[in-house]
Scaffold this active site. Sequence first.
Site, PDB file in Angstrom:
ATOM      1  N   ALA A 115     -38.542 -65.407  38.781  1.00  0.00           N
ATOM      2  CA  ALA A 115     -39.245 -65.478  40.065  1.00  0.00           C
ATOM      3  C   ALA A 115     -39.281 -64.120  40.733  1.00  0.00           C
ATOM      4  CB  ALA A 115     -38.559 -66.500  40.976  1.00  0.00           C
ATOM      5  N   ALA A 158     -33.142 -68.504  41.629  1.00  0.00           N
ATOM      6  CA  ALA A 158     -32.215 -67.434  41.988  1.00  0.00           C
ATOM      7  C   ALA A 158     -32.976 -66.138  42.238  1.00  0.00           C
ATOM      8  CB  ALA A 158     -31.192 -67.218  40.867  1.00  0.00           C
ATOM      9  N   GLU A 193     -54.876 -74.479  44.090  1.00  0.00           N
ATOM     10  CA  GLU A 193     -53.703 -75.137  43.524  1.00  0.00           C
ATOM     11  C   GLU A 193     -54.154 -76.395  42.784  1.00  0.00           C
ATOM     12  OE1 GLU A 193     -50.360 -76.890  42.279  1.00  0.00           O
ATOM     13  OE2 GLU A 193     -50.542 -74.776  42.898  1.00  0.00           O
ATOM     14  N   ARG A 201     -29.716 -80.364  32.993  1.00  0.00           N
ATOM     15  CA  ARG A 201     -29.583 -79.959  34.382  1.00  0.00           C
ATOM     16  C   ARG A 201     -29.161 -81.149  35.225  1.00  0.00           C
ATOM     17  NH1 ARG A 201     -33.990 -75.620  36.369  1.00  0.00           N
ATOM     18  NH2 ARG A 201     -32.620 -75.844  38.163  1.00  0.00           N
ATOM     19  N   ASP A 250     -45.401 -65.831  35.947  1.00  0.00           N
ATOM     20  CA  ASP A 250     -45.183 -66.393  34.616  1.00  0.00           C
ATOM     21  C   ASP A 250     -46.440 -66.355  33.751  1.00  0.00           C
ATOM     22  OD1 ASP A 250     -42.555 -66.848  35.148  1.00  0.00           O
ATOM     23  OD2 ASP A 250     -42.706 -69.038  35.283  1.00  0.00           O
ATOM     24  N   ARG A 297     -36.567 -74.524  45.342  1.00  0.00           N
ATOM     25  CA  ARG A 297     -37.963 -74.086  45.282  1.00  0.00           C
ATOM     26  C   ARG A 297     -38.832 -74.797  46.321  1.00  0.00           C
ATOM     27  NH1 ARG A 297     -39.727 -71.834  40.112  1.00  0.00           N
ATOM     28  NH2 ARG A 297     -37.950 -71.622  38.710  1.00  0.00           N
TER      29      ARG A 297
END
Length: 433
Positions: free
Chosen positions: A330, A53, A40, A195, A317, A114
């Site tokens: 997702a 979602a 990561e 948002r 992605d 998330r």
Amino acid sequence: MNNNSSKKNLRIAIVGGGISGVGLALDLCRNSDVEVTLFEAAPAFGEVGAGIAFGANAVRALDGLGIGEDYRKVDDRTPAPWEEVWFEWRRGDGEAKYLATTVMPGMGQSTVHRADFLDVLTTHLPEGTAQFNKRAVGVEQNGTEARVFFADGTDFVCDLLIAADGIKSALRAHVMEGIDAPPAEPRFTGTCAYRGMIDSDTLRAAFLAKGLNTHLVDVPQMYLVKDGHILTFPVKQGRVINMVAFLTDRSTDTPQWPADAPWVRKTTQADMLKDFADWGEAPRTLLECIPEPTYWALHDIAELPGYVHNRVVLIGDAAHAMLPHQGAGAGQGLEDAYFLARMLGDPRLTADNLPAVLATYDELRRPRACKVQRTSWETGELFEMRDPEAGDNEQILAVKLETRFNWLWNHDPASDVAEARARLGWEPQSAIA
């Protein structure tokens, strides 16, 4: 990986600690003959963005990966008695005229924060599986091995490298070059979104003060106008309303986003309200309850001609970044992870048949993921009254909105695994999911 009939000590590296990368790592770690290392780039696990979602297909993949229970600990669903409603559709102008309702049987609007979900998942990762501050910058292959290079000057050798490093993937170019395809850089779609999150009691009071129906607060809504749409749905067990307001610039067929500009930034409520000045009272009231919105430039990538080059595989992605209009991005990453977890964890996997197994991933997952990419763009056109058949015809819009998602949600990812095993000549094994 030993070049015999065994898969003992298959060394798998996963680059990218998002939900699909972590979900795949968790499943593979249950195999004693697979060595998994997850890299990561950030100093710790974390996800950008407020909510994510999942459709019924994605939840099937979560269950198949053994993390469905964890998901249900932190997910949000449409409250009763509207528990199967995905969205109600309304015009965004005038009096928010009702158009249609889309129902996802047994699911409704299923979302999760998330970061909350990732926090739950990562507690199950065996100690030492994840390495942080490891930003991948390139990869090379030598026979049956791949070597991934990191920005800190280190590298790692593995038998299989799975690139789950997102839309800005540093490893995608290697795969594209390897299959003699042009590079696939992120492209600005012309759509931007504001948002924000609203305390539901605050929003309910604002609606009551203007004589608006508070049903619009409690049930997921989508407000549609030409070249724009706004969605809302409850999260945090209904205590908070998530809002995303989209606008698409149609002034050019080749929209450009400045190379040095961030894709996400803070903005002002005044700028947001100016952009929605002509909308109806209900969506305007929503926006008036968001004092500090963020502004997102939406990017995707073109459909790729391949996801695999020898021992490097693209998922999520990195392979198929898409617009968010079907709430499906997702989920496609999870379908990728589920497929690879089942195939790479299968006792019939060998050094000899690994290339054929990876080929089935490309043959079976890529056409579906590409279709989801394509239809996500088409769905945005439908929402913004640019669909070539529906336009702003309310009757055609209603029919399409009620039915167009069924093919996506009804898919069972296990059917792809069964098809892959059949193509490989592997007999069904009832003990294998």
